[in-house]
Scaffold this motif. Structure first.
Motif, PDB file in Angstrom:
ATOM      1  N   LEU A 231       0.842  -1.192   0.000  1.00  7.18           N
ATOM      2  CA  LEU A 231       0.000   0.000   0.000  1.00  7.18           C
ATOM      3  C   LEU A 231       0.877   1.242   0.000  1.00  7.18           C
ATOM      4  CD1 LEU A 231      -2.469  -1.066   2.835  1.00  7.18           C
ATOM      5  CD2 LEU A 231      -2.833  -1.273   0.379  1.00  7.18           C
ATOM      6  N   PRO A 232       1.052   1.873  -1.160  1.00  6.94           N
ATOM      7  CA  PRO A 232       1.793   3.138  -1.158  1.00  6.94           C
ATOM      8  C   PRO A 232       0.881   4.253  -0.645  1.00  6.94           C
ATOM      9  CG  PRO A 232       1.136   2.549  -3.387  1.00  6.94           C
ATOM     10  CD  PRO A 232       0.650   1.453  -2.475  1.00  6.94           C
ATOM     11  N   LEU A 233       1.317   4.967   0.356  1.00  6.52           N
ATOM     12  CA  LEU A 233       0.516   6.030   0.952  1.00  6.52           C
ATOM     13  C   LEU A 233       1.179   7.359   0.675  1.00  6.52           C
ATOM     14  CD1 LEU A 233      -0.198   4.340   4.387  1.00  6.52           C
ATOM     15  CD2 LEU A 233      -1.662   4.376   2.374  1.00  6.52           C
ATOM     16  N   THR A 234       0.548   8.167  -0.137  1.00  7.04           N
ATOM     17  CA  THR A 234       1.083   9.482  -0.446  1.00  7.04           C
ATOM     18  C   THR A 234       0.404  10.509   0.448  1.00  7.04           C
ATOM     19  OG1 THR A 234      -0.567   9.781  -2.178  1.00  7.04           O
ATOM     20  CG2 THR A 234       1.559   8.879  -2.833  1.00  7.04           C
TER      21      THR A 234
ATOM     22  N   GLY B 229      -9.791   8.975   3.553  1.00  8.90           N
ATOM     23  CA  GLY B 229     -11.185   8.643   3.336  1.00  8.90           C
ATOM     24  C   GLY B 229     -11.475   7.635   2.243  1.00  8.90           C
ATOM     25  N   ALA B 230     -12.243   8.057   1.268  1.00  5.34           N
ATOM     26  CA  ALA B 230     -12.729   7.167   0.213  1.00  5.34           C
ATOM     27  C   ALA B 230     -11.597   6.599  -0.633  1.00  5.34           C
ATOM     28  CB  ALA B 230     -13.717   7.912  -0.671  1.00  5.34           C
ATOM     29  N   LEU B 231     -10.478   7.304  -0.710  1.00  4.81           N
ATOM     30  CA  LEU B 231      -9.368   6.809  -1.527  1.00  4.81           C
ATOM     31  C   LEU B 231      -8.680   5.608  -0.894  1.00  4.81           C
ATOM     32  CD1 LEU B 231      -7.754  10.182  -2.662  1.00  4.81           C
ATOM     33  CD2 LEU B 231      -9.296   8.690  -3.955  1.00  4.81           C
ATOM     34  N   ILE B 232      -8.714   5.503   0.418  1.00  2.00           N
ATOM     35  CA  ILE B 232      -8.035   4.398   1.104  1.00  2.00           C
ATOM     36  C   ILE B 232      -8.996   3.257   1.409  1.00  2.00           C
ATOM     37  CG2 ILE B 232      -8.305   5.191   3.486  1.00  2.00           C
ATOM     38  CD1 ILE B 232      -5.067   3.837   1.950  1.00  2.00           C
TER      39      ILE B 232
END
Length: 81
Positions: free
Chosen positions: A46-49, A54-57
């Motif tokens: 899971l790349p977290l920028t 919210g909805a994106l994750i």
């Protein structure tokens, strides 16, 4: 200022996986979470920028929940900047 990355590894049981991933996401300084099975094989990365909320994750958390239901023990590798 050097761009240093720190890695931490947590060994965790499947039923606690989703809770731990949520905790790590809320910390805010996590850049990548890799979930590995007990043999060291990557199950999901899971790349977290910056700004992923919210909805994106939500789809990623659904995938983590599915993995948690299937594995008894795994490790989480956390990359921080």
């Amino acid at each position: 200022m050097a761009n240093t990355k720190k890695k931490e590894t947590f060994t965790i049981h499947g039923e606690d996986l989703l809770k731990k991933v949520k905790e790590l996401i809320h910390e805010g300084n996590v850049r990548r979470i890799t979930i590995r099975d007990k043999n060291g094989k990557d199950l999901i990365v899971l790349p977290l920028t910056v700004g992923v909320v919210g909805a994106l994750i939500a789809p990623a958390l659904a995938a983590v929940g599915a993995i948690a239901a299937l594995v008894t023990e795994c490790s989480i590798v956390v990359e921080r900047s």
